[in-house]
Motif scaffolding. Structure first.
Motif, mmCIF file in Angstrom:
data_model
loop_
_atom_site.group_PDB
_atom_site.id
_atom_site.type_symbol
_atom_site.label_atom_id
_atom_site.label_comp_id
_atom_site.label_asym_id
_atom_site.label_seq_id
_atom_site.Cartn_x
_atom_site.Cartn_y
_atom_site.Cartn_z
ATOM 1 N N VAL A 17 44.461 -111.682 36.181
ATOM 2 C CA VAL A 17 43.892 -110.329 36.096
ATOM 3 C C VAL A 17 42.416 -110.454 35.751
ATOM 4 C CG1 VAL A 17 46.079 -109.323 35.318
ATOM 5 C CG2 VAL A 17 44.366 -109.989 33.637
ATOM 6 N N GLY A 18 41.691 -109.392 35.992
ATOM 7 C CA GLY A 18 40.265 -109.389 35.671
ATOM 8 C C GLY A 18 39.425 -109.909 36.820
ATOM 9 N N CYS A 19 38.117 -110.002 36.560
ATOM 10 C CA CYS A 19 37.182 -110.393 37.613
ATOM 11 C C CYS A 19 36.970 -111.907 37.609
ATOM 12 C CB CYS A 19 35.849 -109.666 37.435
ATOM 13 S SG CYS A 19 35.037 -110.004 35.867
ATOM 14 N N ALA A 20 36.434 -112.431 38.690
ATOM 15 C CA ALA A 20 36.313 -113.884 38.843
ATOM 16 C C ALA A 20 35.353 -114.499 37.828
ATOM 17 C CB ALA A 20 35.848 -114.212 40.265
ATOM 18 N N GLU A 21 34.254 -113.795 37.505
ATOM 19 C CA GLU A 21 33.256 -114.437 36.633
ATOM 20 C C GLU A 21 33.643 -114.416 35.164
ATOM 21 O OE1 GLU A 21 32.577 -111.682 38.424
ATOM 22 O OE2 GLU A 21 31.469 -110.230 37.216
ATOM 23 N N GLU A 22 34.579 -113.560 34.791
ATOM 24 C CA GLU A 22 35.098 -113.564 33.412
ATOM 25 C C GLU A 22 36.531 -113.049 33.437
ATOM 26 O OE1 GLU A 22 33.546 -110.750 30.597
ATOM 27 O OE2 GLU A 22 34.019 -112.018 28.890
ATOM 28 N N PRO A 23 37.484 -113.904 33.829
ATOM 29 C CA PRO A 23 38.853 -113.418 34.035
ATOM 30 C C PRO A 23 39.533 -112.960 32.748
ATOM 31 C CG PRO A 23 38.525 -115.572 35.057
ATOM 32 C CD PRO A 23 37.352 -115.320 34.161
ATOM 33 N N GLY A 24 40.646 -112.255 32.929
ATOM 34 C CA GLY A 24 41.461 -111.839 31.795
ATOM 35 C C GLY A 24 41.206 -110.411 31.396
ATOM 36 N N THR A 25 41.579 -110.117 30.150
ATOM 37 C CA THR A 25 41.363 -108.773 29.629
ATOM 38 C C THR A 25 40.338 -108.852 28.507
ATOM 39 O OG1 THR A 25 43.063 -108.943 27.916
ATOM 40 C CG2 THR A 25 43.774 -108.182 30.105
ATOM 41 N N THR A 26 39.866 -107.694 28.099
ATOM 42 C CA THR A 26 38.948 -107.655 26.965
ATOM 43 C C THR A 26 39.185 -106.372 26.191
ATOM 44 O OG1 THR A 26 36.632 -108.018 26.333
ATOM 45 C CG2 THR A 26 37.025 -106.507 28.165
ATOM 46 N N LEU A 27 38.870 -106.427 24.911
ATOM 47 C CA LEU A 27 38.963 -105.224 24.081
ATOM 48 C C LEU A 27 37.616 -104.528 24.068
ATOM 49 C CD1 LEU A 27 40.899 -106.518 20.932
ATOM 50 C CD2 LEU A 27 41.791 -105.006 22.708
ATOM 51 N N VAL A 28 37.665 -103.211 24.125
ATOM 52 C CA VAL A 28 36.452 -102.396 24.105
ATOM 53 C C VAL A 28 36.698 -101.222 23.165
ATOM 54 C CG1 VAL A 28 34.908 -100.963 25.504
ATOM 55 C CG2 VAL A 28 35.927 -103.005 26.503
ATOM 56 N N THR A 29 35.684 -100.833 22.413
ATOM 57 C CA THR A 29 35.766 -99.597 21.640
ATOM 58 C C THR A 29 34.969 -98.521 22.375
ATOM 59 O OG1 THR A 29 35.745 -100.930 19.611
ATOM 60 C CG2 THR A 29 35.498 -98.547 19.365
ATOM 61 N N LEU A 30 35.637 -97.415 22.682
ATOM 62 C CA LEU A 30 35.008 -96.300 23.390
ATOM 63 C C LEU A 30 34.799 -95.150 22.425
ATOM 64 C CD1 LEU A 30 37.362 -96.319 26.502
ATOM 65 C CD2 LEU A 30 35.013 -97.156 26.439
ATOM 66 N N LEU A 31 33.610 -94.546 22.462
ATOM 67 C CA LEU A 31 33.435 -93.377 21.615
ATOM 68 C C LEU A 31 32.444 -92.387 22.194
ATOM 69 C CD1 LEU A 31 31.445 -94.028 18.325
ATOM 70 C CD2 LEU A 31 31.543 -95.705 20.128
ATOM 71 N N GLY A 32 32.499 -91.196 21.630
ATOM 72 C CA GLY A 32 31.620 -90.119 22.082
ATOM 73 C C GLY A 32 32.264 -89.307 23.182
ATOM 74 N N ASP A 33 31.445 -88.913 24.158
ATOM 75 C CA ASP A 33 31.898 -88.059 25.254
ATOM 76 C C ASP A 33 32.568 -88.910 26.331
ATOM 77 O OD1 ASP A 33 32.266 -86.013 27.053
ATOM 78 O OD2 ASP A 33 30.175 -86.018 27.757
ATOM 79 N N VAL A 34 33.763 -89.374 26.004
ATOM 80 C CA VAL A 34 34.531 -90.228 26.919
ATOM 81 C C VAL A 34 35.948 -89.664 27.012
ATOM 82 C CG1 VAL A 34 33.216 -92.333 26.467
ATOM 83 C CG2 VAL A 34 35.166 -91.791 25.033
ATOM 84 N N PRO A 35 36.647 -89.933 28.112
ATOM 85 C CA PRO A 35 37.988 -89.334 28.263
ATOM 86 C C PRO A 35 38.969 -89.787 27.178
ATOM 87 C CG PRO A 35 37.212 -90.279 30.350
ATOM 88 C CD PRO A 35 36.238 -90.683 29.307
ATOM 89 N N HIS A 36 38.903 -91.062 26.772
ATOM 90 C CA HIS A 36 39.856 -91.571 25.789
ATOM 91 C C HIS A 36 39.136 -92.399 24.748
ATOM 92 C CE1 HIS A 36 43.146 -90.263 28.364
ATOM 93 N NE2 HIS A 36 42.510 -90.828 29.377
ATOM 94 N N ALA A 37 38.699 -91.754 23.663
ATOM 95 C CA ALA A 37 38.022 -92.491 22.599
ATOM 96 C C ALA A 37 39.014 -93.407 21.898
ATOM 97 C CB ALA A 37 37.395 -91.525 21.606
ATOM 98 N N GLY A 38 38.542 -94.551 21.467
ATOM 99 C CA GLY A 38 39.394 -95.482 20.742
ATOM 100 C C GLY A 38 39.236 -96.885 21.280
ATOM 101 N N VAL A 39 40.153 -97.744 20.872
ATOM 102 C CA VAL A 39 40.114 -99.143 21.295
ATOM 103 C C VAL A 39 41.018 -99.307 22.509
ATOM 104 C CG1 VAL A 39 40.678 -101.513 20.634
ATOM 105 C CG2 VAL A 39 39.622 -99.962 18.972
#
Lengths: 72, 417
Positions: free
Chosen positions: B227-249
């Motif tokens: 899964v993920g893209c070729a230059e950095e495969p896998g998953t990653t954690l991101v924290t989203l905040l502010g005017d975004v559809p789903h705030a959180g981790v």
């Protein structure tokens, strides 16, 4: 060779900028700004002596002339 | 430990949730934010395969694994820089001193065993049994403490809770602090891989890096990279905040367009957190550290924030700049004097001043002039804020009116935890 500043020691005395104005200026608060840290033993030969003098004159020994390390 | 069972509270000051979009790897087994104890962990994840240092570095290189703390340093290179042997040490940095980020706390609260497995994996590969886990969040500490009590290999671990602030979580400052010294970045360039905890060669990395290594050892490079893209495969954690559809981790596959995470809003976007970069329009960027770096942006602490239109954007930037100034360790002159000057300059602009050029000239010489990268990050934050707020007309509104009429809502949290 390379000019290195230990920022945890530097108190902004400013002697380095007087002794090596070719490479070091001071920011508005009196702390040094190094234009180009590299000192080539050949191309910058005439700067090596004032660079060492500036390092020796630093009251808190914050400025050093260091050998360039491979990953520095 | 009853508090742990109800770990539905949002990480840190951010309001939001913890969820996986697509493949849940790090967050596998957490369901609706349920903490994964050892029994559940063992039912979700296969037992650890053993790797020697060279083999682990090879696997990390195969999937181009980058450190998840902010510097995005290649894990394989770091592994190869540590001299293996009983003197080697492993340092898990769970400090997460950035108020906008919640990902490491989420990870340590919900899946502590995955992080600990990763630390054991690295320790075994390096031929050592000395692991230090440093954390500042109380709930993350409780989760790790409970996890260690469950583990037969707990003798290898030393768990430390600290409150050293933002700069104190910088890895070299942390290595000093857990060795009994001050929580301050050293003035001379010493690398933890050479001289880390107790002066010993140390593999130190962010908590998520260790969890990713555990997944890599479990899945093997090919499945990890499925899964993920070729230059950095896998998953990653991101924290989203502010005017975004789903705030959180969120745990997401790499390579997603940033707009998939940020939604359709039009406010300015902060990529990377408080050492990060403001962008007026990130719509052509994708979530991949190498791709972002090529675009001149660092994913940093993996915070993505979009300002809503009902807050004073200049005030938001100013509040963070003041916080950054207050978090200076106070060691280095350019940071001690420069960061408050940046914050004061933003205040001046908000009141209608015209000091943009002056502020740019204060930010420009900061990078590289400190024992750590705090002044670099603060300068990047302020300089890019100036650029974006000029482009959006925000600065002009303040210059004409001395205000913008919108309240400061602190979308970007600055209160220390």
């Amino acid at each position: 060779m390379r000019l290195e500043i230990d920022w945890t020691r530097c108190d902004g005395h400013g002697l380095c900028a007087r002794l090596l104005p070719e490479r070091i200026s001071l920011d508005p608060d009196g702390f040094p700004v190094i234009g180009d840290a590299r000192l080539d033993p050949v191309a910058d030969a005439e700067l090596l002596r004032p660079a060492r003098a500036a390092a020796a004159a630093c009251p808190v020994l914050a400025l050093r002339v260091e050998r360039t390390r491979p990953h520095a | 430990m009853s508090a742990l069972a109800a770990s539905g509270t949002a990480p840190g000051g951010t309001t939001g949730t913890v969820r996986a979009w697509g493949t849940a790897r790090l967050l596998a087994g957490t369901g609706s934010r349920r903490r994964v104890d050892l029994a559940r962990h063992r039912s979700v994840h296969a037992p650890l395969r053993s790797y020697d240092a060279a083999g682990l570095a090879e696997a990390a290189e195969a999937v181009r694994l980058l450190g998840r703390g902010g510097a995005a340093f290649p894990v394989a290179v770091k592994l190869r820089s540590v001299a293996p042997g009983p003197r080697a040490q492993v340092l898990v940095n769970g400090s997460e001193g950035e108020p906008a980020s919640g990902k490491d706390r989420a990870l340590l609260r919900l899946v502590p065993h995955l992080v600990l497995d990763g630390a054991v994996l690295v320790a075994r590969a390096l031929g050592t049994g000395r692991v230090t886990v440093a954390v500042s969040d109380a709930e993350a500490h409780a989760s790790l403490d409970a996890a260690l009590h469950e583990r037969p290999d707990r003798g290898s671990f030393r768990l430390q809770r600290h409150d050293h602030g933002f700069v104190g979580g910088e890895v070299r400052a942390l290595a000093r602090a857990v060795s009994g010294g001050p929580a301050l970045p050293p003035g001379r360039r010493v690398l933890p891989t050479v001289q880390g905890v107790d002066g010993d060669p140390t593999f130190a990395s962010n908590a998520e890096t260790f969890a990713q290594l555990a997944l890599l050892a479990e899945l093997g490079p090919a499945a990890y990279a499925s899964v993920g893209c070729a230059e950095e495969p896998g998953t990653t954690l991101v924290t989203l905040l502010g005017d975004v559809p789903h705030a959180g981790v969120v745990e997401v596959p790499t390579g997603l367009p940033l707009r998939a995470l940020l939604g359709e809003g039009t406010g300015p976007v902060l990529v990377g957190g408080y050492h990060g970069t403001w962008l007026a329009d990130p719509s052509d960027l994708v979530l991949s550290r190498p791709a972002l770096r090529a675009a001149g942006v660092s994913l940093g602490a993996a915070v993505l924030a979009r300002l809503p239109h009902d807050t004073c954007a200049l005030g938001e930037a100013s509040a963070v700049a003041h916080w950054l100034a207050s978090e200076s360790a106070g060691q280095c002159g350019p940071c001690v004097f420069g960061l408050p000057a940046l914050a004061a300059g933003l205040d001046d602009l908000a009141r209608g001043g015209d000091a943009v050029a002056c502020l740019r000239s204060r930010a420009a010489p900061l990078p590289g002039r400190g024992a750590c990268a705090h002044p670099d990050g603060a300068a990047r934050f302020v300089a890019s804020a100036l650029e974006v707020l000029a482009a959006t007309g925000e600065l002009e509104v303040h210059r004409r009116q001395g205000q913008c009429g919108r309240p400061l809502r602190y979308t970007l949290p600055v209160v220390a935890r």
